[in-house]
Motif scaffolding. Structure first.
Motif, PDB file in Angstrom:
ATOM      1  N   LYS A 186       8.638  15.010  11.239  1.00 49.81           N
ATOM      2  CA  LYS A 186       8.248  15.283   9.858  1.00 49.81           C
ATOM      3  C   LYS A 186       7.461  14.122   9.258  1.00 49.81           C
ATOM      4  CE  LYS A 186       9.928  17.757   5.857  1.00 49.81           C
ATOM      5  NZ  LYS A 186      11.036  18.472   5.223  1.00 49.81           N
ATOM      6  N   LEU A 187       7.679  12.923   9.787  1.00 49.44           N
ATOM      7  CA  LEU A 187       6.983  11.738   9.304  1.00 49.44           C
ATOM      8  C   LEU A 187       5.468  11.902   9.395  1.00 49.44           C
ATOM      9  CD1 LEU A 187       7.578   8.846   8.229  1.00 49.44           C
ATOM     10  CD2 LEU A 187       7.480   8.059  10.604  1.00 49.44           C
ATOM     11  N   PHE A 188       5.028  12.712  10.351  1.00 42.45           N
ATOM     12  CA  PHE A 188       3.586  12.896  10.543  1.00 42.45           C
ATOM     13  C   PHE A 188       3.097  14.269  10.088  1.00 42.45           C
ATOM     14  CE2 PHE A 188       4.601   9.248  13.098  1.00 42.45           C
ATOM     15  CZ  PHE A 188       3.571   8.384  12.751  1.00 42.45           C
ATOM     16  N   GLU A 189       3.907  14.953   9.314  1.00 44.44           N
ATOM     17  CA  GLU A 189       3.436  16.185   8.680  1.00 44.44           C
ATOM     18  C   GLU A 189       2.658  15.836   7.418  1.00 44.44           C
ATOM     19  OE1 GLU A 189       6.611  18.845   7.741  1.00 44.44           O
ATOM     20  OE2 GLU A 189       7.132  19.221   9.845  1.00 44.44           O
ATOM     21  N   PRO A 190       1.582  16.564   7.126  1.00 42.62           N
ATOM     22  CA  PRO A 190       0.866  16.327   5.871  1.00 42.62           C
ATOM     23  C   PRO A 190       1.760  16.652   4.671  1.00 42.62           C
ATOM     24  CG  PRO A 190      -0.430  17.692   7.373  1.00 42.62           C
ATOM     25  CD  PRO A 190       0.944  17.608   7.942  1.00 42.62           C
ATOM     26  N   TYR A 191       1.425  16.046   3.563  1.00 43.49           N
ATOM     27  CA  TYR A 191       2.154  16.273   2.311  1.00 43.49           C
ATOM     28  C   TYR A 191       1.111  16.530   1.228  1.00 43.49           C
ATOM     29  CZ  TYR A 191       4.921  15.114  -1.881  1.00 43.49           C
ATOM     30  OH  TYR A 191       5.537  15.136  -3.105  1.00 43.49           O
ATOM     31  N   THR A 192       1.198  17.715   0.626  1.00 46.22           N
ATOM     32  CA  THR A 192       0.239  18.070  -0.427  1.00 46.22           C
ATOM     33  C   THR A 192       0.919  18.012  -1.783  1.00 46.22           C
ATOM     34  OG1 THR A 192      -1.048  19.464   1.064  1.00 46.22           O
ATOM     35  CG2 THR A 192      -1.331  19.848  -1.289  1.00 46.22           C
ATOM     36  N   ILE A 193       0.286  17.330  -2.700  1.00 50.04           N
ATOM     37  CA  ILE A 193       0.793  17.211  -4.055  1.00 50.04           C
ATOM     38  C   ILE A 193      -0.384  17.423  -4.996  1.00 50.04           C
ATOM     39  CG2 ILE A 193       0.610  14.682  -4.066  1.00 50.04           C
ATOM     40  CD1 ILE A 193       3.373  14.775  -5.610  1.00 50.04           C
ATOM     41  N   LYS A 194      -0.267  18.448  -5.836  1.00 47.38           N
ATOM     42  CA  LYS A 194      -1.379  18.868  -6.679  1.00 47.38           C
ATOM     43  C   LYS A 194      -2.594  19.137  -5.800  1.00 47.38           C
ATOM     44  CE  LYS A 194      -0.535  17.638 -11.418  1.00 47.38           C
ATOM     45  NZ  LYS A 194      -0.484  16.539 -12.357  1.00 47.38           N
TER      46      LYS A 194
ATOM     47  N   VAL B 228      -4.175  16.982  -3.833  1.00 42.08           N
ATOM     48  CA  VAL B 228      -4.344  15.909  -2.856  1.00 42.08           C
ATOM     49  C   VAL B 228      -3.434  16.149  -1.653  1.00 42.08           C
ATOM     50  CG1 VAL B 228      -3.987  13.438  -2.450  1.00 42.08           C
ATOM     51  CG2 VAL B 228      -5.033  14.210  -4.593  1.00 42.08           C
ATOM     52  N   THR B 229      -3.993  16.048  -0.449  1.00 42.99           N
ATOM     53  CA  THR B 229      -3.198  16.133   0.779  1.00 42.99           C
ATOM     54  C   THR B 229      -3.197  14.782   1.470  1.00 42.99           C
ATOM     55  OG1 THR B 229      -3.633  18.495   1.087  1.00 42.99           O
ATOM     56  CG2 THR B 229      -2.932  17.251   3.025  1.00 42.99           C
ATOM     57  N   ILE B 230      -2.003  14.245   1.665  1.00 42.51           N
ATOM     58  CA  ILE B 230      -1.808  12.981   2.377  1.00 42.51           C
ATOM     59  C   ILE B 230      -1.546  13.334   3.847  1.00 42.51           C
ATOM     60  CG2 ILE B 230      -0.416  10.878   2.495  1.00 42.51           C
ATOM     61  CD1 ILE B 230       0.411  11.535  -0.479  1.00 42.51           C
ATOM     62  N   LYS B 231      -2.188  12.659   4.767  1.00 46.68           N
ATOM     63  CA  LYS B 231      -2.165  13.091   6.178  1.00 46.68           C
ATOM     64  C   LYS B 231      -0.809  12.898   6.852  1.00 46.68           C
ATOM     65  CE  LYS B 231      -4.179   8.799   7.999  1.00 46.68           C
ATOM     66  NZ  LYS B 231      -5.383   8.221   8.644  1.00 46.68           N
ATOM     67  N   ASN B 232       0.022  11.990   6.328  1.00 46.16           N
ATOM     68  CA  ASN B 232       1.385  11.833   6.838  1.00 46.16           C
ATOM     69  C   ASN B 232       2.272  11.360   5.695  1.00 46.16           C
ATOM     70  OD1 ASN B 232       1.243   8.877   6.753  1.00 46.16           O
ATOM     71  ND2 ASN B 232       0.020   8.998   8.633  1.00 46.16           N
ATOM     72  N   ARG B 233       3.556  11.151   5.968  1.00 48.31           N
ATOM     73  CA  ARG B 233       4.530  10.832   4.907  1.00 48.31           C
ATOM     74  C   ARG B 233       4.777   9.326   4.762  1.00 48.31           C
ATOM     75  NH1 ARG B 233       7.171  15.738   3.205  1.00 48.31           N
ATOM     76  NH2 ARG B 233       5.985  17.417   4.172  1.00 48.31           N
ATOM     77  N   ILE B 234       3.908   8.522   5.368  1.00 49.96           N
ATOM     78  CA  ILE B 234       4.073   7.068   5.329  1.00 49.96           C
ATOM     79  C   ILE B 234       3.271   6.513   4.160  1.00 49.96           C
ATOM     80  CG2 ILE B 234       3.749   4.914   6.596  1.00 49.96           C
ATOM     81  CD1 ILE B 234       3.681   6.715   9.189  1.00 49.96           C
TER      82      ILE B 234
END
Length: 338
Positions: free
Chosen positions: A4-12, A14-20
């Motif tokens: 899951k650490l390397f799953e993208p995270y989308t907020i509003k 913006v998509t962040i490519k990983n959770r770090i």
């Protein structure tokens, strides 16, 4: 099970490519006390982007000269800061990182010449300067400075803004009854102590429609101070105002002994996430990729913020992919050694 650490995270939007996330850490590296970006900042932050950190949040960046922690702090109090910050944003984005900036005011913890400001005229400790209790005009001017700082952050091209409401700096000083002894509408009840942050959020959101984070100190570690339960309520209010994520740290509003161990703040992030129903970031002595993965797999937080570990290892994401058995695309210049 996928990491899951390397799953993208989308907020509003913006998509962040990983959770770090690279946690904001002051570098105290402005050469001329002018708050401008230097070569140190260019090298330091871009190295973590090359290292494949998903979101990099710049250090506490002062919304007024008086709001700096030290004379060497980055600033965003004038338009003259925009070009350097914009260059830094472009350098980080070139390597695929999402970019954030923490905008801040140090309050009574400013170590500067001249007058410093706080909600109440109480020094941090016996070695610290006694601040001036802020007038209503001082409060309004500072709220406006946060708004203008957010406007400049937008012009510079940042994807995320974080408000620094932790570690005993000005917003935190208003929130905590240990540092806020006011008897006007900004002191007393929890609603009144929250008012300063509430008004900052409203003003920032009037010029900023991207993701908005708030860093908090979720435990004062003092019998008369705030606890995670108080921050559940604050979290609900923040969510109602449109804050997207709470970055959950703790301590430093008053001198005290904090019981520190790996992940010691994660339960606070988990509690606020669960009870306030808002996304959170976990921070605090998280060094192991397996530990970071456990936090995310068990939905204790949505993002993992790393601080000192990313000072030691700018390529920590590579360390994590090796340990977790996943693959990510290396910078093409480093493919031979990745």
């Amino acid at each position: 099970m996928a990491a899951k650490l390397f799953e993208p995270y989308t907020i509003k939007n913006v998509t962040i490519k990983n959770r770090i996330v690279m946690s904001p850490m002051c570098m105290y590296s402005c050469d001329n006390k002018d708050g401008k970006v230097t070569d140190w900042h260019r090298i330091h932050y871009t190295s973590r982007a090359v290292g494949q950190v998903g979101l990099i949040i710049l250090e506490a960046t002062a919304v007024t000269p008086q709001g700096r922690i030290s004379p060497q702090d980055l600033g965003i109090w004038g338009d003259e800061h925009i070009d350097g910050l914009s260059e830094l944003v472009q350098m980080m984005k070139a390597h695929g990182s999402t970019t954030g900036i923490q905008i801040a005011h140090a309050g009574r913890k400013a170590v500067l010449e001249g007058e410093i400001l706080a909600p109440s005229a109480m020094a941090f400790n016996e070695k610290s300067k006694t601040p001036k209790e802020m007038s209503e005009k001082d409060i309004k001017d500072t709220i406006e400075a946060f708004k203008l700082g957010a406007k400049r952050a937008k012009k510079a091209g940042f994807d995320v803004i974080e408000l620094h409401g932790a570690h005993g700096y000005l917003i935190n000083e208003f929130l905590s009854p240990l540092t806020n002894q006011r008897t006007d509408s900004y002191g007393g009840s929890s609603e009144n102590r929250y008012r300063f942050l509430k008004e900052i959020i409203d003003e920032v959101k009037s010029v900023w429609d991207g993701p908005l984070f708030v860093r908090v100190s979720a435990n004062d570690y003092h019998s008369e101070g705030l606890t995670p339960n108080d921050y559940v309520q604050f979290g609900k209010w923040m969510k109602a105002q449109g804050v997207d994520l709470i970055d959950v740290s703790s301590g430093a509003v008053v001198p005290t002994r904090i019981p520190v161990f790996p992940g010691y703040q994660v339960p606070f992030a988990e509690k606020i996430k669960t009870e306030a129903q808002i996304d959170t970031g976990a921070v605090g002595l998280i060094t192991s990729p397996l530990h970071a993965e456990e936090i995310l797999q068990n939905e204790r937080a949505d993002l993992v913020f790393l601080a000192r570990e990313l000072l030691r290892d700018p390529y920590w994401p590579r360390t994590a992919v090796k340990e977790l058995g996943v693959e990510i695309k290396a910078p093409k210049q480093y493919e031979r050694g990745w």
